[in-house]
Design an enzyme around this catalytic site. Structure first.
Site, short mmCIF file in Angstrom:
data_model
loop_
_atom_site.label_atom_id
_atom_site.label_comp_id
_atom_site.label_asym_id
_atom_site.label_seq_id
_atom_site.Cartn_x
_atom_site.Cartn_y
_atom_site.Cartn_z
N HIS A 55 -3.83 6.56 3.05
CA HIS A 55 -4.18 5.27 2.45
C HIS A 55 -5.57 4.88 2.96
O HIS A 55 -5.87 5.00 4.15
CB HIS A 55 -3.14 4.23 2.87
CG HIS A 55 -3.53 2.84 2.51
ND1 HIS A 55 -4.03 2.50 1.27
CD2 HIS A 55 -3.52 1.68 3.23
CE1 HIS A 55 -4.30 1.21 1.24
NE2 HIS A 55 -4.01 0.69 2.42
N ASN A 75 -10.19 -0.77 -0.28
CA ASN A 75 -8.74 -0.71 -0.16
C ASN A 75 -8.12 -1.13 -1.50
O ASN A 75 -8.26 -2.27 -1.91
CB ASN A 75 -8.30 -1.65 0.96
CG ASN A 75 -6.81 -1.63 1.22
OD1 ASN A 75 -6.03 -1.15 0.40
ND2 ASN A 75 -6.40 -2.15 2.36
N CYS A 130 0.81 -1.23 0.00
CA CYS A 130 0.00 0.00 0.00
C CYS A 130 0.84 1.27 0.00
O CYS A 130 0.32 2.35 -0.28
CB CYS A 130 -0.95 -0.01 1.20
SG CYS A 130 -1.85 -1.55 1.35
O1 UT7 Z 1 -4.00 -1.94 3.46
C1 UT7 Z 1 -3.01 -2.59 4.17
C2 UT7 Z 1 -3.16 -2.44 5.62
N1 UT7 Z 1 -4.39 -3.04 6.05
C3 UT7 Z 1 -5.05 -2.51 7.04
O2 UT7 Z 1 -4.66 -1.49 7.53
C4 UT7 Z 1 -6.25 -3.26 7.57
C5 UT7 Z 1 -6.33 -3.12 9.06
N2 UT7 Z 1 -7.38 -3.88 9.67
C6 UT7 Z 1 -8.70 -3.59 9.54
O3 UT7 Z 1 -9.08 -2.70 8.81
C7 UT7 Z 1 -9.66 -4.35 10.41
O4 UT7 Z 1 -8.94 -5.10 11.36
C8 UT7 Z 1 -10.60 -5.31 9.61
C9 UT7 Z 1 -11.65 -4.48 8.84
C10 UT7 Z 1 -9.81 -6.16 8.66
C11 UT7 Z 1 -11.35 -6.21 10.58
O5 UT7 Z 1 -12.07 -5.42 11.54
P1 UT7 Z 1 -11.90 -5.70 13.11
O6 UT7 Z 1 -12.83 -4.81 13.79
O7 UT7 Z 1 -10.45 -5.58 13.46
O8 UT7 Z 1 -12.41 -7.18 13.23
P2 UT7 Z 1 -11.63 -8.46 13.79
O9 UT7 Z 1 -10.68 -8.97 12.78
O10 UT7 Z 1 -11.14 -8.20 15.18
O11 UT7 Z 1 -12.84 -9.47 13.89
C12 UT7 Z 1 -13.95 -9.22 14.77
C13 UT7 Z 1 -15.03 -10.21 14.44
C14 UT7 Z 1 -14.51 -11.65 14.35
O12 UT7 Z 1 -15.51 -12.51 14.86
P3 UT7 Z 1 -15.41 -13.12 16.33
O13 UT7 Z 1 -14.13 -13.90 16.35
O14 UT7 Z 1 -15.39 -11.93 17.25
O15 UT7 Z 1 -16.64 -13.94 16.43
C15 UT7 Z 1 -14.38 -11.86 12.88
O16 UT7 Z 1 -14.50 -13.23 12.52
O17 UT7 Z 1 -15.59 -9.91 13.16
C16 UT7 Z 1 -15.57 -11.09 12.35
N3 UT7 Z 1 -15.44 -10.71 10.95
C17 UT7 Z 1 -16.50 -10.50 10.17
N4 UT7 Z 1 -17.82 -10.56 10.42
C18 UT7 Z 1 -18.65 -10.27 9.39
C19 UT7 Z 1 -14.32 -10.53 10.23
N5 UT7 Z 1 -14.64 -10.18 8.97
C20 UT7 Z 1 -15.99 -10.17 8.92
C21 UT7 Z 1 -16.91 -9.90 7.88
N6 UT7 Z 1 -18.22 -9.96 8.17
N7 UT7 Z 1 -16.52 -9.56 6.63
#
Ligand code: UT7
Length: 301
Positions: A228, A258, A88
């Site tokens: 970004h 993204n 990125c």
């Molecule tokens: O571009 C390069 C750099 N990338 C970034 O900067 C990305 C940085 N990270 C993020 O933007 C976020 O961490 C994400 C958008 C990827 C994820 O959001 P989050 O709030 O950090 O969610 P998480 O990974 O902590 O997951 C929370 C919950 C999990 O469920 P449980 O284990 O709590 O039951 C995930 O399985 O959300 C679940 N989850 C989803 N639920 C519905 C993860 N993806 C999804 C989804 N739909 N698409």
């Protein structure tokens, strides 16, 4: 395709739409479309470009570089072209490399591109990643000009210890493709989102502060931040950390998701064409991605 909802995606990421390139449209094709507009805006011909830097993790081929493909399609006979794999931060790193080479007079006009066809590299069975990524390209001409302004300061940093937080495990020389091997989505983007999130907020803030310090400026001197576009919550946290008015932060993640290396030049171009950037404005670009790698560039428009 996966167990998700519009509500989860919008509230957790800010993404509402993404653009996916058709099968016959390759990274170089998107880059050419963006580059033509950049050359037109700069009023410069292909002959004048002597440096071509392409940030991408989704090249047309493993060999040669996508830059060489773009060079042929754009007719840039006097350029040297090469790719940089900086995820990125590809565009910011490209700009950070091009600016001093031009400043010392080694090259005179650079075309810096960020392009990704992330749909070719996304596992659409993985809800952790497949709702996030889109395809796009952005390009800028960087040249030596008389007068005030230009690239005031740049910053680039990486930490390979955290490379497995955002990577593709299969497809390189460590784990080559093989008929007896189950890829299981591991040849596509794998991301530990919440860990990446925390490092992104911290390091984008530090990268931004770094370029401000080097230029002797304060956050209040920034007219526009082009971050970004990975997650609206990361962008909001960055604005809060820098104590910058949210109005001064350009956001288009809702429309494109993204797009990795394309994210910053796409947003920069849209902000510029929308008249949100004026001559003399201090514009701060900042990005973060797989490597892990991060960087910033401060430009006086
Ligand atoms: O571009 C390069 C750099 N990338 C970034 O900067 C990305 C940085 N990270 C993020 O933007 C976020 O961490 C994400 C958008 C990827 C994820 O959001 P989050 O709030 O950090 O969610 P998480 O990974 O902590 O997951 C929370 C919950 C999990 O469920 P449980 O284990 O709590 O039951 C995930 O399985 O959300 C679940 N989850 C989803 N639920 C519905 C993860 N993806 C999804 C989804 N739909 N698409």
């Amino acid at each position: 395709m996966v167990d998700t909802s519009d509500e989860w995606i919008v509230t957790r990421t800010g993404i509402r739409e993404r653009h996916i390139a058709s099968n016959g449209c390759h990274s170089s094709d998107m880059a050419v479309a963006a580059s033509k507009q950049a050359l037109e805006m700069a009023g410069c011909s292909g002959d004048e470009i002597d440096l071509l830097i392409v940030g991408t993790v989704t090249p047309d081929y493993r060999l040669p570089s996508t830059a060489c493909v773009i060079q042929e399609k754009m007719h840039l006979p006097n350029a040297v072209g090469f790719d940089i794999v900086a995820a990125c931060t590809g565009f910011i790193n490209g700009l950070s490399i091009a600016a001093p080479l031009i400043e010392v007079g080694r090259y005179s006009k650079a075309l810096v591109i960020g392009v990704e066809k992330l749909s070719s590299f996304t596992n659409y069975a993985d809800r952790n990643t497949c709702v996030l990524f889109g395809d796009a390209a952005g390009a800028a001409v960087v040249s030596r000009e008389e007068g005030e302004g230009g690239v005031l300061s740049t910053f680039m940093k990486s930490d390979g210890n955290m490379r497995e937080l955002l990577w593709a495990e299969v497809g390189g020389t460590v784990n080559p493709y093989s008929p007896d091997f189950s890829f299981d989505g591991r040849d596509k983007i794998l991301m530990n989102g919440s860990d990446v999130f925390k490092v992104a907020v911290k390091e984008m803030g530090r990268a931004a502060q770094n370029v401000l310090d080097e230029a002797g400026l304060k956050p209040s001197d920034i007219a526009m931040i082009i971050p970004h576009q990975a997650n609206i919550r990361i962008i909001d946290a960055l604005a809060k950390r820098l104590k910058v008015d949210p109005e001064k932060v350009y956001i288009n993640i809702d429309k494109y998701g993204n797009t990795s290396a394309a994210s910053v030049p796409l947003a920069l171009d849209q902000a510029n064409r929308a008249g949100k950037i004026k001559p003399g404005d201090n514009v701060l670009m900042v990005a973060f991605g797989g490597g892990l790698i991060w960087g910033a560039a401060l430009v006086r428009w």
